[in-house]
Scaffold this motif. Structure first.
Motif, PDB file in Angstrom:
ATOM      1  N   LEU A   1       0.697  -1.270  -0.060  1.00  0.00           N
ATOM      2  CA  LEU A   1      -0.011   0.051  -0.033  1.00  0.00           C
ATOM      3  C   LEU A   1       0.978   1.168   0.037  1.00  0.00           C
ATOM      4  CD1 LEU A   1      -3.122  -0.025   0.211  1.00  0.00           C
ATOM      5  CD2 LEU A   1      -2.683   0.778   2.494  1.00  0.00           C
ATOM      6  N   PHE A   2       1.857   1.241   0.878  1.00  0.00           N
ATOM      7  CA  PHE A   2       2.737   2.360   0.774  1.00  0.00           C
ATOM      8  C   PHE A   2       3.676   2.563  -0.490  1.00  0.00           C
ATOM      9  CE2 PHE A   2       1.720   2.707   5.478  1.00  0.00           C
ATOM     10  CZ  PHE A   2       1.494   3.984   5.536  1.00  0.00           C
ATOM     11  N   LEU A   3       4.096   1.359  -0.906  1.00  0.00           N
ATOM     12  CA  LEU A   3       4.634   1.725  -2.098  1.00  0.00           C
ATOM     13  C   LEU A   3       3.821   2.377  -3.314  1.00  0.00           C
ATOM     14  CD1 LEU A   3       6.844  -1.596  -2.471  1.00  0.00           C
ATOM     15  CD2 LEU A   3       7.491   0.794  -2.126  1.00  0.00           C
ATOM     16  N   ALA A   4       2.224   1.856  -3.379  1.00  0.00           N
ATOM     17  CA  ALA A   4       1.580   2.401  -4.252  1.00  0.00           C
ATOM     18  C   ALA A   4       1.176   3.957  -4.074  1.00  0.00           C
ATOM     19  CB  ALA A   4       0.101   1.754  -4.184  1.00  0.00           C
ATOM     20  N   ILE A   5       1.059   4.306  -2.432  1.00  0.00           N
ATOM     21  CA  ILE A   5       0.950   5.652  -2.175  1.00  0.00           C
ATOM     22  C   ILE A   5       2.175   6.583  -2.574  1.00  0.00           C
ATOM     23  CG2 ILE A   5       0.835   7.227  -0.286  1.00  0.00           C
ATOM     24  CD1 ILE A   5      -0.697   5.044   1.312  1.00  0.00           C
ATOM     25  N   THR A   6       3.495   5.842  -2.472  1.00  0.00           N
ATOM     26  CA  THR A   6       4.447   6.432  -2.828  1.00  0.00           C
ATOM     27  C   THR A   6       4.572   6.806  -4.442  1.00  0.00           C
ATOM     28  OG1 THR A   6       5.963   5.279  -1.381  1.00  0.00           O
ATOM     29  CG2 THR A   6       7.098   6.455  -2.855  1.00  0.00           C
ATOM     30  N   LEU A   7       3.915   5.949  -5.258  1.00  0.00           N
ATOM     31  CA  LEU A   7       3.785   6.431  -6.610  1.00  0.00           C
ATOM     32  C   LEU A   7       3.113   7.780  -6.720  1.00  0.00           C
ATOM     33  CD1 LEU A   7       3.032   2.882  -8.393  1.00  0.00           C
ATOM     34  CD2 LEU A   7       4.987   4.516  -8.503  1.00  0.00           C
ATOM     35  N   VAL A   8       2.008   7.835  -5.959  1.00  0.00           N
ATOM     36  CA  VAL A   8       0.963   9.093  -5.895  1.00  0.00           C
ATOM     37  C   VAL A   8       1.650  10.374  -5.139  1.00  0.00           C
ATOM     38  CG1 VAL A   8      -1.058   9.890  -5.455  1.00  0.00           C
ATOM     39  CG2 VAL A   8      -0.781   7.620  -6.104  1.00  0.00           C
ATOM     40  N   ALA A   9       2.442   9.925  -4.100  1.00  0.00           N
ATOM     41  CA  ALA A   9       2.578  11.019  -3.071  1.00  0.00           C
ATOM     42  C   ALA A   9       4.173  11.421  -2.662  1.00  0.00           C
ATOM     43  CB  ALA A   9       1.766  11.035  -1.860  1.00  0.00           C
TER      44      ALA A   9
ATOM     45  N   PRO B   1      17.868   1.941   3.248  1.00  0.00           N
ATOM     46  CA  PRO B   1      17.720   0.993   2.231  1.00  0.00           C
ATOM     47  C   PRO B   1      16.169   1.379   1.703  1.00  0.00           C
ATOM     48  CG  PRO B   1      17.861  -0.328   3.800  1.00  0.00           C
ATOM     49  CD  PRO B   1      18.369   1.042   4.447  1.00  0.00           C
ATOM     50  N   ALA B   2      15.400   1.317   2.883  1.00  0.00           N
ATOM     51  CA  ALA B   2      13.886   1.786   2.547  1.00  0.00           C
ATOM     52  C   ALA B   2      13.596   2.967   1.962  1.00  0.00           C
ATOM     53  CB  ALA B   2      13.025   1.361   4.136  1.00  0.00           C
ATOM     54  N   GLY B   3      14.478   3.860   2.215  1.00  0.00           N
ATOM     55  CA  GLY B   3      14.228   5.197   1.584  1.00  0.00           C
ATOM     56  C   GLY B   3      14.638   4.893   0.350  1.00  0.00           C
ATOM     57  N   ALA B   4      15.568   4.156  -0.072  1.00  0.00           N
ATOM     58  CA  ALA B   4      16.079   4.054  -1.447  1.00  0.00           C
ATOM     59  C   ALA B   4      14.870   3.388  -2.137  1.00  0.00           C
ATOM     60  CB  ALA B   4      17.349   3.282  -1.606  1.00  0.00           C
ATOM     61  N   ILE B   5      14.244   2.525  -1.660  1.00  0.00           N
ATOM     62  CA  ILE B   5      13.097   1.856  -2.349  1.00  0.00           C
ATOM     63  C   ILE B   5      12.062   2.837  -2.691  1.00  0.00           C
ATOM     64  CG2 ILE B   5      11.229  -0.060  -2.311  1.00  0.00           C
ATOM     65  CD1 ILE B   5      13.184  -1.595  -0.803  1.00  0.00           C
ATOM     66  N   PHE B   6      12.038   3.781  -1.594  1.00  0.00           N
ATOM     67  CA  PHE B   6      10.688   4.552  -1.516  1.00  0.00           C
ATOM     68  C   PHE B   6      11.209   5.818  -2.607  1.00  0.00           C
ATOM     69  CE2 PHE B   6       8.937   3.475   2.799  1.00  0.00           C
ATOM     70  CZ  PHE B   6       7.685   3.264   2.155  1.00  0.00           C
ATOM     71  N   SER B   7      12.427   6.046  -2.846  1.00  0.00           N
ATOM     72  CA  SER B   7      13.088   6.894  -3.554  1.00  0.00           C
ATOM     73  C   SER B   7      12.864   6.527  -5.113  1.00  0.00           C
ATOM     74  CB  SER B   7      14.710   7.048  -3.328  1.00  0.00           C
ATOM     75  OG  SER B   7      15.101   8.259  -3.483  1.00  0.00           O
ATOM     76  N   ILE B   8      13.123   5.295  -5.360  1.00  0.00           N
ATOM     77  CA  ILE B   8      13.057   4.832  -6.517  1.00  0.00           C
ATOM     78  C   ILE B   8      11.210   4.921  -6.925  1.00  0.00           C
ATOM     79  CG2 ILE B   8      12.898   2.755  -8.314  1.00  0.00           C
ATOM     80  CD1 ILE B   8      15.417   1.769  -6.370  1.00  0.00           C
ATOM     81  N   PHE B   9      10.579   4.518  -6.270  1.00  0.00           N
ATOM     82  CA  PHE B   9       9.066   4.543  -6.730  1.00  0.00           C
ATOM     83  C   PHE B   9       8.677   5.740  -6.483  1.00  0.00           C
ATOM     84  CE2 PHE B   9       6.957   0.380  -6.438  1.00  0.00           C
ATOM     85  CZ  PHE B   9       8.037  -0.329  -6.368  1.00  0.00           C
TER      86      PHE B   9
ATOM     87  N   PRO C   1      14.930   4.812 -14.550  1.00  0.00           N
ATOM     88  CA  PRO C   1      14.251   4.402 -13.608  1.00  0.00           C
ATOM     89  C   PRO C   1      14.839   2.627 -13.440  1.00  0.00           C
ATOM     90  CG  PRO C   1      13.229   4.687 -15.724  1.00  0.00           C
ATOM     91  CD  PRO C   1      14.395   4.895 -15.909  1.00  0.00           C
ATOM     92  N   LEU C   2      14.782   2.306 -12.356  1.00  0.00           N
ATOM     93  CA  LEU C   2      15.247   0.995 -12.144  1.00  0.00           C
ATOM     94  C   LEU C   2      13.772   0.188 -12.345  1.00  0.00           C
ATOM     95  CD1 LEU C   2      17.722   0.758  -9.394  1.00  0.00           C
ATOM     96  CD2 LEU C   2      17.754  -0.455 -11.500  1.00  0.00           C
ATOM     97  N   LYS C   3      12.630   0.781 -11.911  1.00  0.00           N
ATOM     98  CA  LYS C   3      11.555   0.201 -11.984  1.00  0.00           C
ATOM     99  C   LYS C   3      10.738   1.121 -13.154  1.00  0.00           C
ATOM    100  CE  LYS C   3      12.182  -2.205  -8.427  1.00  0.00           C
ATOM    101  NZ  LYS C   3      11.945  -3.488  -7.907  1.00  0.00           N
ATOM    102  N   GLN C   4       9.695   0.774 -13.637  1.00  0.00           N
ATOM    103  CA  GLN C   4       9.200   1.468 -14.636  1.00  0.00           C
ATOM    104  C   GLN C   4       8.502   2.451 -13.897  1.00  0.00           C
ATOM    105  OE1 GLN C   4       6.201  -1.055 -16.437  1.00  0.00           O
ATOM    106  NE2 GLN C   4       7.696  -1.519 -18.055  1.00  0.00           N
ATOM    107  N   ARG C   5       8.746   3.591 -14.683  1.00  0.00           N
ATOM    108  CA  ARG C   5       8.078   4.870 -14.236  1.00  0.00           C
ATOM    109  C   ARG C   5       6.645   4.929 -14.164  1.00  0.00           C
ATOM    110  NH1 ARG C   5      10.840   9.959 -16.647  1.00  0.00           N
ATOM    111  NH2 ARG C   5      10.322   9.049 -18.758  1.00  0.00           N
ATOM    112  N   PRO C   6       5.923   5.502 -13.457  1.00  0.00           N
ATOM    113  CA  PRO C   6       4.559   5.639 -13.769  1.00  0.00           C
ATOM    114  C   PRO C   6       4.197   6.406 -14.864  1.00  0.00           C
ATOM    115  CG  PRO C   6       5.088   7.247 -11.966  1.00  0.00           C
ATOM    116  CD  PRO C   6       6.352   6.149 -12.232  1.00  0.00           C
ATOM    117  N   ALA C   7       3.431   5.749 -15.691  1.00  0.00           N
ATOM    118  CA  ALA C   7       3.171   6.459 -17.040  1.00  0.00           C
ATOM    119  C   ALA C   7       1.997   7.425 -17.065  1.00  0.00           C
ATOM    120  CB  ALA C   7       2.791   5.528 -18.078  1.00  0.00           C
ATOM    121  N   THR C   8       2.336   8.635 -16.230  1.00  0.00           N
ATOM    122  CA  THR C   8       1.252   9.827 -16.252  1.00  0.00           C
ATOM    123  C   THR C   8       1.455  10.571 -17.486  1.00  0.00           C
ATOM    124  OG1 THR C   8       3.061  11.085 -15.084  1.00  0.00           O
ATOM    125  CG2 THR C   8       1.570   9.731 -13.667  1.00  0.00           C
ATOM    126  N   ALA C   9       0.466  11.159 -17.566  1.00  0.00           N
ATOM    127  CA  ALA C   9       0.463  12.038 -18.817  1.00  0.00           C
ATOM    128  C   ALA C   9       1.757  13.025 -18.719  1.00  0.00           C
ATOM    129  CB  ALA C   9      -0.659  12.769 -19.023  1.00  0.00           C
TER     130      ALA C   9
END
Ligand code: SF4
Ligand code: SF4
Lengths: 311, 675
Positions: free
Chosen positions: B49-57, B201-209, B288-296
């Motif tokens: 959930l928090f990873l998803a939130i991170t994509l947004v916020a 390292p959790a910060g790093a993950i959040f950073s990527i997201f 991006p290591l992970k896929q970036r959110p494909a926002t407009a």
């Protein structure tokens, strides 16, 4: 909260009255007798329900008022060392304990401590043995399993031959009256665990009695210091085998044995019931033998003055 | 603060909820434990959930939720005055990458099944810090305070205070904990939120997201470029141009919004302020290591800037510092390899319990695990060393270890029966474990989860060796796994453990009065460690007889108590056939005494009337003690009185044949059929 406690107290009061009345009938018939002979009586034996039998046995010895004087502090030592229900026979029956406490109150005791140094977590022991609940409504009474060394104070055992000191519960050292209220059970290393063995639950360092001293002699030493004024052995259930933790054969004997002398009470308990399916003489129990040899009390049951009553 | 206490005090709430929010715990455990079951995913819904939130916020978690972040903030506030001059820009840029290396190291090791999550995952750090270090300090202070207040309470007749029971936990590895706390908090002297910025390292993950959050910092044209926000940003997330933001660093604490003198900063939903603000938050390190959110938004910027290749040129030629710390792919891989190497090291550690026990494994003494622990390798892979089980155990028997179980076992929980037994009425630990390394067992199951087996060290046992009345072990065993027997030449009955009944709870070891290693110890041998299924069934399948509510009543038959007699113990069937049980053959019972255990005949025939005498004190300075050996100094001896030749000839190079009463001259191991 308060109201609930009050209601509880009322309920318990009613129970005692009920218990008292069942005792009263047979007792009144021989009241005269009991009073005159109480002084010479060695052992009183009562058969019946736990609370009633406890009252009856103590009455035969002259009543609690002959032991406890108004304003005194009383320490009662039941066995509540195991986190088990009363029917397992490893702990003193809660109604025996609460009857004793109530009688002490009636005799005018100012403060009553029900004490043990349990082998398992104190909370679990006090709860599962049901002793705490049974005494919770009685005022000026504390049921305590003391697991912290700060509650114990070093004191010498003047008449000790082997063990010459240990740390004792402060409450016990300060008490005016000490009552032993063990459950009758077998014990792998001392044969039986009764009034005298039970005193090990009032000291801090029990280990030393095992690894440094001769256990039987150390128990006797301990009883020279902690000389109970009254012993009430709960033999309503007798753990006849595999004590002290069981599970073992539980004999439903519905008996309470009381005496002003711990050795006499223990000796009578040994000789009265079966242990491991056979008869055992008190002199076959090391610490009873040793206590007798050291002059703490009689172990020859044949020459004891005994009264028996059924309630 | 409330959240912090919550994390430290498992009783006040689902403490492991925080642990299940930590993406490092999730990622590390997922990899090292190879966990795929649904229960695991459900348990870690908070982290997802928090990873998803991170994509947004953005790195919202770090600023608003993370208890370690709050602690770091508090520590920073305390040390702010002493802070050294700010770090130079190169240092900051370089350091920002370190957290990715930490992440890579942990993931690299996890790939090979070794969990190093405990080194740096923030929530386990904070639970350990509070639960194992601070809580005991508070407890012991309360305990000492109470002790000091007792006389007063007694004089005031305040019994409820006098008899208040406070216990304090004690843990091993305190210095280690202290050092780790120091490593987290002391760098705050160099820069605020040093840990969060550079190491976590959790910060790093959040950073990527959180590189392209939808809700993010915007700076309007009103900006007067005073640079205040850049100075005050605790995360150093604002580059030289204050219009820019390193979103991967921004924890949305909104400090900048509050302090901006012209109120140019807002945190709106992306797109709203699109036209208003200067659009420049697309650093080159978007790689991006992970896929970036494909926002407009993304698509748009990508078009403008011309692709998202690994190392595009700086977006603003005149701004030298890239807004985002580059995720250093090559070196990232390298640290991953280092992590894997660490894992290999852990495997080659002599004490490593990482593989199933087998030939050539040294004795595993430190794998006496709490009830419900998975099989050892799985257990170690899943355990994140958060300490929740240790904090929650009422008897304090669960202790962290250092290197006793090798590199892979650092900080893992073991039982220390000398400190406390495992309560039969408790199953707390499994329910506190966030990763399922300890299974959450119902009480009945837990009571059958055999932890190990008690063994009597006869040479230390008071009853066996010193012929003393003791058998405290029998007295306290809740499972009735110890029984007493009389053996020849010993006036007291001696204890035997029935391995089939022993649950390994440790009551016996805990209460044994012998010191410097008890005379009965619980060893991991025989522990039931299963990853799934019922412990009750498993115990039955293994022929165990673990039972807390064994019916005790066995009514005496016509001939008395049928069970008791010489060599039959207490008469329960089967004890003599249990593995390792040798009492019957090896120790014939004392012929003279058939009394039940604990009883003895009167006169001193038993020799147990007094304790064995202690050796008398030596007279000081008396060196010429004459002995029966003729007063020879030690090492010398008189010639034997019988001629040497009369001794039986010894086979050369072999052992003298053992004297054998039965006249058997069979080689060792063979035996005559019993008649
Ligand atoms: S089950 Fe045992 S080890 Fe686990 S918390 Fe309870 S007492 Fe401690
Ligand atoms: S013998 Fe086994 S079951 Fe009994 S107390 Fe010892 S460890 Fe527990």
């Amino acid at each position: 909260m308060r109201r609930r406690e009050f209601l509880k107290w009322q309920m318990h009061g009613a129970l005692w009255l009920a218990a008292g009345s069942t005792v009263a009938a047979p007792l009144s018939a021989m009241a005269q007798d009991a009073v005159t002979s109480a002084d010479e009586l060695d052992v009183a034996i009562a058969k019946g329900a736990p609370a009633a039998a406890t009252r009856a046995a103590v009455e035969l010895l002259g009543g609690m008022q002959s032991v406890v004087k108004p304003g005194q502090k009383v320490a009662i030592k039941p066995n509540m060392s195991f986190p088990q229900a009363p029917d397992k026979g490893t702990t003193t029956h809660p109604e025996v304990v609460s009857a004793l406490v109530a009688m002490c109150r009636e005799a005018g005791a100012e403060e009553i401590f029900v004490l043990d140094h349990p082998l398992s977590r104190a909370e679990a022991c006090l709860e599962r043995s049901e002793i705490q609940a049974a005494c919770s409504a009685i005022p000026n009474t504390r049921v305590l399993g003391l697991e912290d060394s700060t509650f114990y104070v070093e004191a010498p055992i003047d008449q000790g031959e082997e063990m010459r000191d240990n740390a004792f519960m402060r409450e016990v050292l300060e008490a005016d009256v000490l009552i032993a209220a063990p459950v009758a059970k077998s014990h792998g290393s001392t044969g039986v665990s009764l009034s005298m063995k039970g005193m090990m639950g009032l000291i801090w360092d029990r280990g030393v009695m095992h690894y440094r001293y001769n256990l039987d002699q150390a128990i006797v030493d301990l009883n020279t210091k902690l000389a109970a004024d009254l012993a009430v052995v709960d033999a309503t259930r007798v753990l006849s085998t595999n004590g002290p933790y069981g599970p073992g054969l539980v004999l439903n004997e519905n008996t309470v044995i009381a005496s002003r002398n711990v050795v006499a009470a223990d000796a009578m308990t040994v000789s009265r019931f079966e242990w491991y399916g056979r008869r055992i003489r008190p002199d076959q129990v090391g610490h009873i033998r040793a206590a007798h040899d050291r002059g703490l009390g009689p172990m020859d049951v044949a020459s004891m003055k005994v009264r028996e009553v059924e309630v | 603060m409330v959240l912090l206490l919550w994390a430290g005090l498992p009783l006040f709430g689902p403490a492991d909820l925080y642990l299940r929010m930590d993406p490092m715990v999730l990622a590390g455990t997922l990899l090292s434990g190879r966990v795929l079951d649904g229960a695991f995913w459900i348990a870690f819904i908070p982290a997802l959930l928090f990873l998803a939130i991170t994509l947004v916020a953005g790195r919202f978690f770090c600023g608003w939720i993370c208890p370690l972040g709050t602690c770091v903030d508090l520590a920073d506030r305390a040390t702010a005055r002493r802070r050294a001059s700010p770090l130079g820009r190169p240092a900051r840029t370089g350091l920002r990458r370190v957290k990715y290396h930490v992440l890579a190291l942990i993931l690299g090791a996890a790939l090979l099944g070794v969990s190093l999550v405990f080194i740096a995952a923030p929530i386990p750090l904070v639970t350990r810090f509070f639960g194992l270090l601070l809580m005991p300090l508070v407890q012991v202070a309360a305990w000492l305070g109470l002790d000091a207040a007792r006389p007063l309470a007694a004089s005031l007749d305040a019994g409820s205070i006098y008899y208040l029971k406070i216990t304090y936990d004690r843990f091993g590895t305190q210095l280690f904990l202290l050092a780790m706390a120091g490593a987290v908090f002391l760098p705050g002297l160099l820069a605020p939120r040093f840990w969060c910025r550079y190491l976590c390292p959790a910060g790093a993950i959040f950073s990527i997201f959180g590189r392209k959050p939808i809700i993010r910092r915007r700076v309007s044209d009103a900006c007067i470029e005073c640079g205040l926000c850049r100075k005050r940003c605790p995360m150093n997330a604002i580059p030289a141009d204050p219009h820019d933001t390193r979103h991967g660093e921004c924890i949305s604490c909104e400090t900048c919004e509050r302090i901006c003198p012209v109120a140019a900063i807002t945190f709106p939903v992306s797109g709203q302020a699109e036209q208003a603000g200067v659009q420049s938050d697309d650093g080159p390190a978007d790689a991006p290591l992970k896929q970036r959110p494909a926002t407009a938004d993304n698509v748009a910027t990508t078009k403008i800037k011309g692709g998202d290749s690994g190392s595009p040129p700086p977006s603003r030629g005149n701004v030298p510092s890239p807004p985002e710390a580059r995720v250093p792919r090559r070196t990232f891989l390298l640290t991953g390899v280092v992590g894997a190497g660490t894992a290999l090291l852990a495997y080659t550690d002599l004490a490593s319990p990482l593989t199933a026990e087998g030939k050539g494994d040294p004795e595993q003494r430190y794998t006496l695990r709490p009830p419900g622990a998975l099989p050892e390798p799985d257990f170690l892979a899943r355990c994140v060393r958060c300490g929740e089980c240790m904090i929650g155990c009422p008897t304090n028997t669960i202790q962290p270890i250092w290197f006793a179980a090798g590199l892979a076992g650092v900080f893992s929980p073991v039982l220390e029966p000398t400190r406390g037994p495992c309560e039969t009425t408790c199953n707390a630990c499994g329910h506190l474990c966030p990763t399922g390394a300890l299974r959450p067992l119902p009480l009945a199951e837990k009571q059958h989860a055999k932890l190990g087996t008690a063994r009597i060290l006869r040479h230390k046992c008071l009853a066996w060796e010193e012929q003393r009345q003791c058998v405290v072990c029998d007295e306290v065993c809740p499972y009735d796994a110890i029984h007493l027997e009389r053996v020849e030449g010993n006036p007291v009955a001696v204890p035997f453990v029935d391995e089939r009944r022993c649950a390994g709870c440790g009551f016996c070891e805990h209460n044994c009065p012998v010191r410097a290693q008890r005379a009965i110890i619980v060893q991991p041998a025989g522990a039931v460690r299963i990853a799934s299924g019922s412990y009750i069934d498993e115990a039955a399948a293994r022929g165990l007889d673990i039972d807390l509510n064994r019916p005790g009543s066995r009514h005496p038959g016509p001939g008395g108590y049928e069970g008791y007699g010489p060599a039959q113990g207490h008469g329960y069937e089967g004890s003599a056939s249990s593995p390792g049980y040798q009492g019957g053959q090896e120790y014939p019972t004392q012929p003279g005494s058939d009394l039940p255990p604990g009883f003895s005949e009167s006169p001193g025939a038993q020799g147990s009337q007094t304790s064995p005498p202690y050796p008398a004190a030596e007279p000081a300075g008396n060196f010429s003690r004459s002995t029966s050996d003729g007063g020879l100094p030690p090492g010398f001896s008189e010639p034997p009185t019988t001629p040497r030749s009369s001794a039986p000839p010894q086979p050369r190079g072999g052992r003298a044949p053992a004297p054998s009463g039965s006249g058997s001259n069979l080689p060792p191991g063979f035996s005559e059929p019993s008649s």
